[in-house]
Scaffold this motif. Sequence first.
Motif, PDB file in Angstrom:
ATOM      1  N   PRO A   1       2.788  10.350   5.714  1.00 45.38           N
ATOM      2  CA  PRO A   1       3.290   9.366   6.688  1.00 45.38           C
ATOM      3  C   PRO A   1       4.553   9.859   7.378  1.00 45.38           C
ATOM      4  N   PRO A   2       4.783   9.453   8.625  1.00 50.34           N
ATOM      5  CA  PRO A   2       5.986   9.878   9.350  1.00 50.34           C
ATOM      6  C   PRO A   2       7.230   9.172   8.827  1.00 50.34           C
TER       7      PRO A   2
ATOM      8  N   SER B   1       6.338  10.608  -0.467  1.00 47.89           N
ATOM      9  CA  SER B   1       5.032  11.238  -0.277  1.00 47.89           C
ATOM     10  C   SER B   1       5.154  12.756  -0.256  1.00 47.89           C
ATOM     11  N   SER B   2       6.216  13.264   0.344  1.00 51.49           N
ATOM     12  CA  SER B   2       6.421  14.714   0.392  1.00 51.49           C
ATOM     13  C   SER B   2       6.671  15.276  -1.007  1.00 51.49           C
ATOM     14  N   LEU B   3       7.461  14.567  -1.806  1.00 50.78           N
ATOM     15  CA  LEU B   3       7.685  15.012  -3.176  1.00 50.78           C
ATOM     16  C   LEU B   3       6.386  15.041  -3.967  1.00 50.78           C
ATOM     17  N   LEU B   4       5.544  14.026  -3.772  1.00 51.03           N
ATOM     18  CA  LEU B   4       4.257  13.987  -4.465  1.00 51.03           C
ATOM     19  C   LEU B   4       3.356  15.137  -4.013  1.00 51.03           C
ATOM     20  N   ALA B   5       3.338  15.422  -2.709  1.00 51.15           N
ATOM     21  CA  ALA B   5       2.520  16.521  -2.187  1.00 51.15           C
ATOM     22  C   ALA B   5       3.006  17.867  -2.713  1.00 51.15           C
ATOM     23  N   ILE B   6       4.336  18.048  -2.785  1.00 44.89           N
ATOM     24  CA  ILE B   6       4.886  19.288  -3.319  1.00 44.89           C
ATOM     25  C   ILE B   6       4.500  19.461  -4.794  1.00 44.89           C
TER      26      ILE B   6
ATOM     27  N   TYR C   1       7.944  -4.572  13.700  1.00 41.70           N
ATOM     28  CA  TYR C   1       7.971  -3.602  14.799  1.00 41.70           C
ATOM     29  C   TYR C   1       8.085  -2.169  14.272  1.00 41.70           C
ATOM     30  N   GLY C   2       8.856  -1.993  13.209  1.00 41.28           N
ATOM     31  CA  GLY C   2       8.994  -0.667  12.620  1.00 41.28           C
ATOM     32  C   GLY C   2       7.667  -0.163  12.064  1.00 41.28           C
ATOM     33  N   MET C   3       6.880  -1.065  11.468  1.00 33.35           N
ATOM     34  CA  MET C   3       5.569  -0.675  10.962  1.00 33.35           C
ATOM     35  C   MET C   3       4.636  -0.304  12.101  1.00 33.35           C
ATOM     36  N   ARG C   4       4.670  -1.072  13.179  1.00 34.29           N
ATOM     37  CA  ARG C   4       3.821  -0.751  14.332  1.00 34.29           C
ATOM     38  C   ARG C   4       4.178   0.616  14.909  1.00 34.29           C
ATOM     39  N   ARG C   5       5.476   0.861  15.046  1.00 32.82           N
ATOM     40  CA  ARG C   5       5.909   2.153  15.559  1.00 32.82           C
ATOM     41  C   ARG C   5       5.504   3.281  14.611  1.00 32.82           C
TER      42      ARG C   5
ATOM     43  N   GLY D   1      12.301   6.321   6.398  1.00 30.49           N
ATOM     44  CA  GLY D   1      11.987   7.658   5.925  1.00 30.49           C
ATOM     45  C   GLY D   1      11.696   7.761   4.441  1.00 30.49           C
ATOM     46  N   TRP D   2      11.861   6.676   3.673  1.00 29.78           N
ATOM     47  CA  TRP D   2      11.665   6.737   2.228  1.00 29.78           C
ATOM     48  C   TRP D   2      10.208   6.966   1.857  1.00 29.78           C
ATOM     49  N   VAL D   3       9.276   6.395   2.636  1.00 28.86           N
ATOM     50  CA  VAL D   3       7.858   6.612   2.349  1.00 28.86           C
ATOM     51  C   VAL D   3       7.506   8.084   2.544  1.00 28.86           C
TER      52      VAL D   3
END
Length: 248
Positions: A188-189, A201-206, A137-141, A195-197
């Motif tokens: 990803p949100p 991902s934010s660290l990689l983008a930075i 359900y968390g993945m769907r959301r 929130g770990w993904v």
Amino acid sequence: LKFESETRAVEASGDERTVDIPVNRSGDLDEAVTCTFRTESMSAVAGYDYEAVEGALEFGPGESKKVLSLTIFGRPAWRHEATFLLILEEVEGRATFDPTDDGGAGRAILTVKLAPSPDHASDRSMRKMLDRVISIYGMRRGFEDWKEQLVSWVYVNGSQEEQKEASASDWFFHIIGLPWKVVSALLPPTSFCGGWVAFCSSLLAIAMLTAIVSDLAELLGCVVGVPDIVTAISLVALGTSMPDLFAS
């Protein structure tokens, strides 16, 4: 103000059901008292496991008990145990929360546990094992939130309704910031994996943006004949420090 207990177990059911949660008030009952209430997801997913609610709860003079109703959606056999919180806070009037309860003196917290059906407690299906690890359900959301995130960058001020009322300056800044909005929308949100993904991902983008800025500054310095040390302490430092300055 307090709940009757700090936890409430709700056994799984295939059908939607309503659960009543009593809230008790003791002490001086002469005056009206108001507090706010809201739900907060833990491992349970709002919109799939339960219906998120928020609002105000008002006790009139002489009232010592109120009931909050929570809607629990039908749960399939493979769904693992999940929890969410019901929180009381922001009390107005001559009342306080019990400092010995969960939440302390600032608020009252009830942990609602959505337990699997006893008939399926020993189920070892692959789908249930997968749900235990990543929360289906968390993945769907998460994918629903991601879709909304991808759509919102297209419109000025984030939605079609807001775009209809957008001014010329809103359009200008929307177009200027469009490349950055695209990059942000691709991240990803926070709905995924607590929130770990989004964090990784934010660290990689930075890191990627930092590398791009560094290469551009080095290229500019090469073109105009400025040493790398000068571009580092001017252009690169300015580009990284000014956003922090305005943000703070």
